[in-house]
Design a protein around this motif. Structure first.
Motif: not given
Length: 124
Positions: A65, A72-73, A69
């Motif tokens: 996870q 994605n950033k 993240t």
């Protein structure tokens, strides 16, 4: 019919049968208790291993996870930069081939060198 002399023999035989039955029952019960003791130890070992595997599984999920993240950033941050490099390449007729993309990338990073976002990406 009188079976008086044999009444005691039947009683003795019944008592002997009962004693044999109780001895066999106690032996079987002792074996069962030994089996239960070893089974409980085995079950505890299995539970400990399952708990450890659950802990490891949760740790792996948390890491995945965290990676998602971060990815994605980075996609949200680097995608506009990639688009601006492509736009710079297409707008300038002097840029050709892969070297042209490299030159466009250098220009875009030179423009954005003072950007706080770029500093955060490459310093962490």
């Amino acid at each position: 019919m009188n079976i008086y002399p044999y009444n005691m023999y039947f009683l003795y035989a019944a008592c002997a049968f009962l004693i044999c039955y109780l001895i066999i029952f106690l032996l079987k019960t002792m074996n069962f208790l030994k089996t239960m003791k070893t089974t409980n130890v085995s079950i505890q070992v299995i539970k400990d291993k399952a708990d450890h595997l659950q802990y490891v599984s949760n740790a792996i999920k948390e890491q995945n996870q965290a990676k998602k993240t971060i990815q994605n950033k980075l996609i949200k941050i680097l995608l506009p930069i990639a688009v601006s490099i492509i736009v710079t390449y297409r707008q300038n007729d002097e840029l050709k081939g892969f070297k042209g993309y490299a030159a466009a990338g250098k220009r875009e990073f030179a423009k954005r060198a003072n950007s706080e976002i770029i500093k955060r990406i490459f310093t962490n």
